[in-house]
Design an enzyme around this catalytic site. Structure first.
Site, PDB file in Angstrom:
ATOM      1  N   PHE A   1      -7.559 -56.049 -22.378  1.00  0.00           N
ATOM      2  CA  PHE A   1      -7.879 -55.171 -23.508  1.00  0.00           C
ATOM      3  C   PHE A   1      -7.711 -55.902 -24.852  1.00  0.00           C
ATOM      4  O   PHE A   1      -8.677 -56.051 -25.620  1.00  0.00           O
ATOM      5  CB  PHE A   1      -7.002 -53.925 -23.396  1.00  0.00           C
ATOM      6  CG  PHE A   1      -6.759 -53.195 -24.666  1.00  0.00           C
ATOM      7  CD1 PHE A   1      -7.811 -52.778 -25.458  1.00  0.00           C
ATOM      8  CD2 PHE A   1      -5.456 -52.903 -25.067  1.00  0.00           C
ATOM      9  CE1 PHE A   1      -7.581 -52.093 -26.646  1.00  0.00           C
ATOM     10  CE2 PHE A   1      -5.223 -52.216 -26.237  1.00  0.00           C
ATOM     11  CZ  PHE A   1      -6.275 -51.827 -27.028  1.00  0.00           C
TER      12      PHE A   1
ATOM     13  N   ASN B   1      -6.940 -63.962 -14.323  1.00  0.00           N
ATOM     14  CA  ASN B   1      -7.150 -63.758 -12.879  1.00  0.00           C
ATOM     15  C   ASN B   1      -7.885 -62.448 -12.590  1.00  0.00           C
ATOM     16  O   ASN B   1      -8.054 -62.072 -11.435  1.00  0.00           O
ATOM     17  CB  ASN B   1      -5.817 -63.812 -12.110  1.00  0.00           C
ATOM     18  CG  ASN B   1      -4.911 -62.639 -12.434  1.00  0.00           C
ATOM     19  OD1 ASN B   1      -5.247 -61.795 -13.265  1.00  0.00           O
ATOM     20  ND2 ASN B   1      -3.756 -62.573 -11.777  1.00  0.00           N
TER      21      ASN B   1
ATOM     22  N   THR C   1      -6.248 -57.036 -14.008  1.00  0.00           N
ATOM     23  CA  THR C   1      -6.568 -55.818 -14.769  1.00  0.00           C
ATOM     24  C   THR C   1      -7.686 -56.089 -15.773  1.00  0.00           C
ATOM     25  O   THR C   1      -8.273 -55.161 -16.311  1.00  0.00           O
ATOM     26  CB  THR C   1      -5.338 -55.284 -15.539  1.00  0.00           C
ATOM     27  OG1 THR C   1      -4.862 -56.331 -16.399  1.00  0.00           O
ATOM     28  CG2 THR C   1      -4.230 -54.849 -14.598  1.00  0.00           C
TER      29      THR C   1
ATOM     30  N   TYR D   1      10.286 -54.672 -17.542  1.00  0.00           N
ATOM     31  CA  TYR D   1       9.181 -55.172 -18.368  1.00  0.00           C
ATOM     32  C   TYR D   1       9.720 -55.690 -19.706  1.00  0.00           C
ATOM     33  O   TYR D   1       9.422 -56.823 -20.115  1.00  0.00           O
ATOM     34  CB  TYR D   1       8.149 -54.061 -18.587  1.00  0.00           C
ATOM     35  CG  TYR D   1       7.107 -54.383 -19.625  1.00  0.00           C
ATOM     36  CD1 TYR D   1       6.170 -55.381 -19.412  1.00  0.00           C
ATOM     37  CD2 TYR D   1       7.058 -53.689 -20.837  1.00  0.00           C
ATOM     38  CE1 TYR D   1       5.214 -55.677 -20.372  1.00  0.00           C
ATOM     39  CE2 TYR D   1       6.106 -53.978 -21.796  1.00  0.00           C
ATOM     40  CZ  TYR D   1       5.191 -54.978 -21.561  1.00  0.00           C
ATOM     41  OH  TYR D   1       4.249 -55.276 -22.520  1.00  0.00           O
TER      42      TYR D   1
ATOM     43  N   ASN E   1       2.407 -49.808 -30.301  1.00  0.00           N
ATOM     44  CA  ASN E   1       1.478 -49.217 -29.314  1.00  0.00           C
ATOM     45  C   ASN E   1       0.047 -49.516 -29.725  1.00  0.00           C
ATOM     46  O   ASN E   1      -0.459 -48.937 -30.684  1.00  0.00           O
ATOM     47  CB  ASN E   1       1.684 -47.698 -29.241  1.00  0.00           C
ATOM     48  CG  ASN E   1       2.998 -47.361 -28.578  1.00  0.00           C
ATOM     49  OD1 ASN E   1       4.060 -47.497 -29.191  1.00  0.00           O
ATOM     50  ND2 ASN E   1       2.950 -46.960 -27.337  1.00  0.00           N
TER      51      ASN E   1
ATOM     52  N   VAL F   1      -1.621 -43.684 -24.005  1.00  0.00           N
ATOM     53  CA  VAL F   1      -1.912 -42.283 -24.330  1.00  0.00           C
ATOM     54  C   VAL F   1      -3.254 -42.136 -25.061  1.00  0.00           C
ATOM     55  O   VAL F   1      -4.026 -41.211 -24.769  1.00  0.00           O
ATOM     56  CB  VAL F   1      -0.747 -41.616 -25.116  1.00  0.00           C
ATOM     57  CG1 VAL F   1      -0.507 -42.262 -26.457  1.00  0.00           C
ATOM     58  CG2 VAL F   1      -1.006 -40.133 -25.307  1.00  0.00           C
TER      59      VAL F   1
ATOM     60  N   ILE G   1      -3.515 -33.089 -22.389  1.00  0.00           N
ATOM     61  CA  ILE G   1      -2.206 -32.603 -21.950  1.00  0.00           C
ATOM     62  C   ILE G   1      -1.123 -33.402 -22.665  1.00  0.00           C
ATOM     63  O   ILE G   1      -1.151 -34.647 -22.658  1.00  0.00           O
ATOM     64  CB  ILE G   1      -2.036 -32.755 -20.423  1.00  0.00           C
ATOM     65  CG1 ILE G   1      -3.101 -31.936 -19.711  1.00  0.00           C
ATOM     66  CG2 ILE G   1      -0.634 -32.321 -19.979  1.00  0.00           C
ATOM     67  CD1 ILE G   1      -3.325 -32.315 -18.268  1.00  0.00           C
TER      68      ILE G   1
HETATM   69  N1  LIG Z   1      -1.396 -52.753 -25.095  1.00  0.00           N
HETATM   70  C1  LIG Z   1      -0.235 -52.626 -25.737  1.00  0.00           C
HETATM   71  O1  LIG Z   1       0.042 -51.599 -26.358  1.00  0.00           O
HETATM   72  C2  LIG Z   1       0.758 -53.760 -25.724  1.00  0.00           C
HETATM   73  C3  LIG Z   1       1.948 -53.588 -26.433  1.00  0.00           C
HETATM   74  C4  LIG Z   1       2.870 -54.621 -26.447  1.00  0.00           C
HETATM   75  C5  LIG Z   1       2.613 -55.810 -25.793  1.00  0.00           C
HETATM   76  N2  LIG Z   1       1.461 -55.955 -25.097  1.00  0.00           N
HETATM   77  C6  LIG Z   1       1.243 -57.245 -24.404  1.00  0.00           C
HETATM   78  O2  LIG Z   1      -0.018 -57.777 -24.772  1.00  0.00           O
HETATM   79  C7  LIG Z   1      -0.571 -58.511 -23.681  1.00  0.00           C
HETATM   80  C8  LIG Z   1      -1.979 -58.009 -23.384  1.00  0.00           C
HETATM   81  O3  LIG Z   1      -1.888 -56.640 -23.020  1.00  0.00           O
HETATM   82  P1  LIG Z   1      -3.156 -55.725 -22.755  1.00  0.00           P
HETATM   83  O4  LIG Z   1      -2.815 -54.368 -23.223  1.00  0.00           O
HETATM   84  O5  LIG Z   1      -4.368 -56.397 -23.259  1.00  0.00           O
HETATM   85  O6  LIG Z   1      -3.132 -55.679 -21.158  1.00  0.00           O
HETATM   86  P2  LIG Z   1      -4.271 -55.996 -20.082  1.00  0.00           P
HETATM   87  O7  LIG Z   1      -3.690 -55.660 -18.745  1.00  0.00           O
HETATM   88  O8  LIG Z   1      -5.557 -55.386 -20.475  1.00  0.00           O
HETATM   89  O9  LIG Z   1      -4.405 -57.580 -20.233  1.00  0.00           O
HETATM   90  C9  LIG Z   1      -3.652 -58.487 -19.478  1.00  0.00           C
HETATM   91  C10 LIG Z   1      -4.619 -59.537 -18.965  1.00  0.00           C
HETATM   92  O10 LIG Z   1      -3.876 -60.535 -18.262  1.00  0.00           O
HETATM   93  C11 LIG Z   1      -4.533 -60.802 -17.026  1.00  0.00           C
HETATM   94  N3  LIG Z   1      -3.500 -61.257 -16.101  1.00  0.00           N
HETATM   95  C12 LIG Z   1      -2.468 -60.534 -15.600  1.00  0.00           C
HETATM   96  N4  LIG Z   1      -1.716 -61.298 -14.790  1.00  0.00           N
HETATM   97  C13 LIG Z   1      -2.281 -62.536 -14.799  1.00  0.00           C
HETATM   98  C14 LIG Z   1      -1.966 -63.762 -14.161  1.00  0.00           C
HETATM   99  N5  LIG Z   1      -0.904 -63.876 -13.347  1.00  0.00           N
HETATM  100  N6  LIG Z   1      -2.772 -64.831 -14.368  1.00  0.00           N
HETATM  101  C15 LIG Z   1      -3.846 -64.738 -15.197  1.00  0.00           C
HETATM  102  N7  LIG Z   1      -4.200 -63.600 -15.821  1.00  0.00           N
HETATM  103  C16 LIG Z   1      -3.422 -62.513 -15.637  1.00  0.00           C
HETATM  104  C17 LIG Z   1      -5.183 -59.502 -16.623  1.00  0.00           C
HETATM  105  O11 LIG Z   1      -6.257 -59.668 -15.713  1.00  0.00           O
HETATM  106  C18 LIG Z   1      -5.646 -58.974 -17.981  1.00  0.00           C
HETATM  107  O12 LIG Z   1      -6.915 -59.470 -18.305  1.00  0.00           O
HETATM  108  C19 LIG Z   1       0.382 -58.327 -22.500  1.00  0.00           C
HETATM  109  O13 LIG Z   1       1.219 -59.474 -22.426  1.00  0.00           O
HETATM  110  C20 LIG Z   1       1.194 -57.097 -22.896  1.00  0.00           C
HETATM  111  O14 LIG Z   1       2.485 -57.110 -22.324  1.00  0.00           O
HETATM  112  C21 LIG Z   1       0.511 -54.961 -25.038  1.00  0.00           C
END
Ligand SMILES: NC(=O)c1ccc[n+]([C@@H]2O[C@H](COP(=O)([O-])OP(=O)(O)OC[C@H]3O[C@@H](n4cnc5c(N)ncnc54)[C@H](O)[C@@H]3O)[C@@H](O)[C@H]2O)c1
Length: 310
Positions: free
Chosen positions: A11, A32, A35, A143, A172, A186, A201
């Protein structure tokens, strides 16, 4: 500048890769697709490696890639999953990070930007809001813990090998292409429901607050972190604004031009009630600030989910 984005098909990655390409960076994505979604990225204009960041092959490719910087977004993002399966969480978020750092050290990468989280702070007394970077880190989920551990690895790689880093603790995050399982889901859940005309909800009284930030603003913050002179420290990327779920529903209504009437169900155990991150440090040192209002960001998000195949 040659930049590797791990987790780039996710994302936040999908926003970042577009921004980096628009700014003329030479981009490689390593993902990979656990997600992440390949179709969430442009068809061309960058290099794509479908690889797990824990694999020896990933390390070899990174070393051979001679990158100037790595933005490490890959990892697992689900708090519940980390509690159910701490082994999986640690493997993804600690071992993946170590593999990337080893490759960075071996190949002379100058800087690693790391995606950390508000969950690193844990459940803090409400009177310390907004949370500032120097607070003690006391995560209440695996986490949050593995993110803190990864932060400490970055600091130690800097001390031992001079590999510069910037830790970014995101609030967030929401926006187009967000899944609904990981952090901050959310808004993606609400946006899909609004797009389909389904009822919303709210768990609990709706007074619980979050600090919602648009993914494009996060991408911008990462770009600033790539070139800042103030590296080797942690920054919150947030709006420093608390929005209650009740207010969120009202802003959704404004964004789509109709009043929404959510149903209320019992509060979920373990959810923190209020959350807000300070952003003064990022404003002062990264010369960054969030630019997209919640109403505008929600409008874009609902429009995306209305047009996407759900
Ligand atoms: N979305 C949020 O609100 C939020 C908040 C705080 C921190 N983060 C951090 O930001 C980063 C990105 O989050 P996101 O919301 O885009 O999540 P997401 O799940 O959409 O993106 C994570 C990406 O990493 C890839 N991935 C997961 N495990 C892997 C592995 N072992 N090898 C290679 N690729 C792998 C997934 O395929 C995915 O494309 C994450 O580290 C997350 O912890 C997100």
């Amino acid at each position: 500048m040659k930049v590797l984005v791990t987790g780039g098909a996710g994302f936040i990655g999908s926003h970042l890769v577009r921004r980096l390409m628009a700014l003329g960076y030479e981009v490689t994505v390593l993902d990979n697709l656990s997600t992440g979604v390949r179709a969430h990225l442009p068809e061309e204009g960058f290099t794509f490696w479908e690889l797990d960041d824990r694999a020896p092959e990933a390390r070899e490719r990174i070393v051979g890639g001679h990158f100037d910087a790595i933005v490490h977004l890959a990892g697992q993002t689900m708090v519940d999953a980390s509690i159910r399966d701490p082994h999986f969480d640690a493997s993804e978020n600690v071992l993946g990070t170590v593999n990337v750092l080893e490759a960075a050290r071996a190949s002379g990468v100058k800087r690693v930007i790391f995606a950390s989280t508000a969950a690193a702070y844990g459940d803090v007394e409400e009177d310390v809001l907004p949370l500032q970077e120097q607070l003690p880190l006391a995560p209440m989920s695996f986490y949050g813990l593995t993110k803190v551990v990864a932060e400490r690895y970055l600091a130690l790689y800097q001390a031992l090998y001079g590999l510069d880093y910037v830790v970014l603790r995101f609030a967030n995050v929401y926006g187009e292409r967000q899944g609904d399982k990981g952090e901050g889901g959310v808004i993606s859940i609400f946006a899909k429901r609004v797009a389909k005309g389904e009822p919303l909800i709210i768990f609990g009284d709706g007074g619980q607050t979050r600090d919602f930030i648009y993914a494009g603003d996060i991408a911008n913050g990462i770009v600033h972190a790539l070139t800042t002179e103030h590296a080797n420290t942690a920054y919150n990327l947030s709006t420093q604004t608390e929005t209650s779920l009740n207010d969120l529903v009202a802003i959704f209504g404004k964004a789509v031009g109709r009043e929404l009437h959510p149903a209320h169900e019992a509060a979920r155990e373990g959810d923190i009630y209020r959350s807000m991150l300070a952003n003064e440090k990022a404003k002062a040192s990264l010369h960054w600030q969030p630019e997209v209002s919640l109403e505008e960001g929600l409008r874009r998000t609902v429009a995306y989910f209305a047009s996407a195949e759900l």
